[in-house]
Design a protein around this motif. Structure first.
Motif, PDB file in Angstrom:
ATOM      1  N   GLU A 187      32.977 -14.883 -12.257  1.00  0.00           N
ATOM      2  CA  GLU A 187      34.425 -14.249 -12.403  1.00  0.00           C
ATOM      3  C   GLU A 187      35.374 -15.278 -12.089  1.00  0.00           C
ATOM      4  OE1 GLU A 187      34.847 -11.208 -12.234  1.00  0.00           O
ATOM      5  OE2 GLU A 187      32.721 -10.544 -11.951  1.00  0.00           O
ATOM      6  N   TYR A 188      36.530 -14.922 -12.682  1.00  0.00           N
ATOM      7  CA  TYR A 188      37.453 -15.950 -12.976  1.00  0.00           C
ATOM      8  C   TYR A 188      38.784 -15.499 -12.251  1.00  0.00           C
ATOM      9  CZ  TYR A 188      34.658 -16.669 -17.216  1.00  0.00           C
ATOM     10  OH  TYR A 188      33.400 -16.752 -18.007  1.00  0.00           O
ATOM     11  N   GLY A 189      39.500 -16.770 -11.961  1.00  0.00           N
ATOM     12  CA  GLY A 189      40.937 -16.359 -11.552  1.00  0.00           C
ATOM     13  C   GLY A 189      41.569 -17.795 -12.095  1.00  0.00           C
ATOM     14  N   LYS A 213      26.231 -14.477 -12.414  1.00  0.00           N
ATOM     15  CA  LYS A 213      27.486 -13.877 -12.311  1.00  0.00           C
ATOM     16  C   LYS A 213      28.451 -14.701 -12.171  1.00  0.00           C
ATOM     17  CE  LYS A 213      25.146  -9.729 -10.245  1.00  0.00           C
ATOM     18  NZ  LYS A 213      24.961  -8.798  -9.117  1.00  0.00           N
ATOM     19  N   VAL A 226      36.545 -20.564 -10.977  1.00  0.00           N
ATOM     20  CA  VAL A 226      35.393 -19.662 -11.347  1.00  0.00           C
ATOM     21  C   VAL A 226      34.508 -19.438 -10.028  1.00  0.00           C
ATOM     22  CG1 VAL A 226      33.359 -19.825 -12.818  1.00  0.00           C
ATOM     23  CG2 VAL A 226      35.424 -21.266 -13.263  1.00  0.00           C
ATOM     24  N   ASP A 227      34.203 -18.348  -9.566  1.00  0.00           N
ATOM     25  CA  ASP A 227      33.222 -18.015  -8.513  1.00  0.00           C
ATOM     26  C   ASP A 227      31.804 -17.780  -9.418  1.00  0.00           C
ATOM     27  OD1 ASP A 227      34.640 -18.074  -6.402  1.00  0.00           O
ATOM     28  OD2 ASP A 227      35.575 -16.015  -6.588  1.00  0.00           O
ATOM     29  N   ASN A 260      28.479 -11.386 -23.189  1.00  0.00           N
ATOM     30  CA  ASN A 260      28.160  -9.878 -22.783  1.00  0.00           C
ATOM     31  C   ASN A 260      27.333  -9.028 -23.940  1.00  0.00           C
ATOM     32  OD1 ASN A 260      28.624 -10.405 -20.027  1.00  0.00           O
ATOM     33  ND2 ASN A 260      30.726  -9.456 -20.270  1.00  0.00           N
ATOM     34  N   ARG A 271      37.722 -15.048 -20.333  1.00  0.00           N
ATOM     35  CA  ARG A 271      37.104 -13.601 -20.491  1.00  0.00           C
ATOM     36  C   ARG A 271      36.586 -13.302 -21.881  1.00  0.00           C
ATOM     37  NH1 ARG A 271      41.471 -10.442 -16.557  1.00  0.00           N
ATOM     38  NH2 ARG A 271      40.543 -11.004 -14.550  1.00  0.00           N
ATOM     39  N   LYS A 297      33.298 -14.920 -22.387  1.00  0.00           N
ATOM     40  CA  LYS A 297      32.394 -14.341 -21.493  1.00  0.00           C
ATOM     41  C   LYS A 297      31.786 -12.958 -22.283  1.00  0.00           C
ATOM     42  CE  LYS A 297      31.593 -12.063 -16.759  1.00  0.00           C
ATOM     43  NZ  LYS A 297      32.238 -11.807 -15.636  1.00  0.00           N
ATOM     44  N   VAL A 317      42.547 -17.604 -17.602  1.00  0.00           N
ATOM     45  CA  VAL A 317      41.768 -16.364 -17.343  1.00  0.00           C
ATOM     46  C   VAL A 317      41.223 -15.494 -18.726  1.00  0.00           C
ATOM     47  CG1 VAL A 317      41.646 -14.088 -16.350  1.00  0.00           C
ATOM     48  CG2 VAL A 317      42.412 -16.171 -15.071  1.00  0.00           C
TER      49      VAL A 317
END
Length: 322
Positions: free
Chosen positions: A103-105, A101, A91-92, A122, A115, A118, A111
């Protein structure tokens, strides 16, 4: 006292590991813009899965652990992520004032699961859908709008869950979170608004309050019954239904205000795994609150003798009561 606590913790850890398939699961994160001294990884399902790191922008904070079922981890109490046995998730996280903010990897399932989580956030953000009901009251959001918005959220979230590539376990957990937002809004917000703002429920234009949850089927899957938020909904649903029964009989009902009375009502209303879960969460939360812990002793004894079937729940309570 410290020796006893350490012994209890080791015993719980041994039991936890003994019941597991021993699949290594990995969570890593890089955090930017965070002002705290430490970065915390905490598991909502068990205190035995936790890690802390000194804050160092850009450094990868890596934590591997064993689990045999889905868990939800929080990063700094702000970012939630879902992990299943064998997952690897990176996770960033970028803090920009009040905004975060993410972002996933990582592995495909991890993932996809996150998502989906998330995407629900959203939707709520785009709707300006607040999670805290007291915040809605403070802003004088009318109950009709909150109920209408909650129905829209449920519709949109259900469609997202159905088409998502997330695992069935993650879908269950996310659906339980959505149910918490939606049905707590249905049954709690009208009476909360009446209490604070003085507008009677009957005049709030939400329809028949006593039929507002008639279409709801309680969840019993393992993932929902590991979700702390869903336990809160189960508690409130019990009191709502008991209030409804009293209303239909022309009687007055008072929602229980102390733990002992809550325990009694919940134990009578639920059965099986739902009862085990909700009573465990009630006792765990009361003990962790750290006040008048001795009041939990008699209820703990009753719980273990009559309702507990999950050995891990008992072990966690044993540890907390040391």
């Amino acid at each position: 006292m410290k020796k006893n606590l350490l012994s209890a913790l080791l015993a719980v850890f041994a039991l936890f590991n003994a019941s597991m398939a021993q699949e290594k699961t990995t969570l890593s994160a890089q955090v930017y813009g965070y002002k705290g001294d430490m970065v915390y990884f905490d598991c909502l399902q068990t205190p035995l899965i936790a890690k802390e790191f000194h804050t160092n922008p850009g450094e990868e904070h890596l934590y591997s652990f064993d689990c045999d079922r889905l868990v939800c981890m929080t990063i700094n109490g702000r970012v939630n992520v879902i992990l299943q046995p064998g997952d690897s998730l990176h996770v960033d996280i970028n803090y920009d004032g009040k905004n975060v903010k993410v972002e996933y990897g990582g592995t495909e399932r991890a993932v996809a699961n996150n998502r989906l989580l998330k995407s629900i956030d959203n939707i709520k953000r785009s709707m300006r859908y607040k999670s805290q009901l007291l915040g809605c009251v403070a802003l004088d959001m009318k109950p009709k709008k909150r109920v209408d918005d909650s129905r829209i959220l449920l519709q949109k979230a259900t469609a997202l869950v159905e088409k998502s590539k997330a695992s069935n376990e993650a879908k269950n957990y996310v659906a339980a979170l959505v149910d918490y937002d939606v049905y707590m809004s249905f049954i709690e917000y009208p009476v909360m608004y009446e209490s604070v703002r003085g507008l009677p429920v009957a005049e709030q234009e939400i329809g028949d309050y006593w039929k507002i949850a008639d279409d709801y089927t309680l969840r019993s899957d393992a993932e929902s019954l590991s979700c702390p938020e869903y336990a809160s909904l189960l508690m409130r649903y019990c009191f709502y239904m008991n209030d409804k029964a009293a209303h239909e009989s022309g009687k007055q009902y008072s929602m229980p205000a102390v733990m002992e009375n809550m325990y009694k009502e919940l134990a009578a209303f639920y059965s099986g795994e739902q009862r085990d879960f909700v009573l465990y969460i009630l006792l765990r939360n009361f003990i962790m609150n750290g006040q008048e812990i001795e009041r939990a002793d008699a209820l703990y004894k009753d719980y273990v003798e009559n309702y507990n079937s999950n050995a891990f729940y008992k072990s966690i309570l044993d540890m907390l009561l040391q």
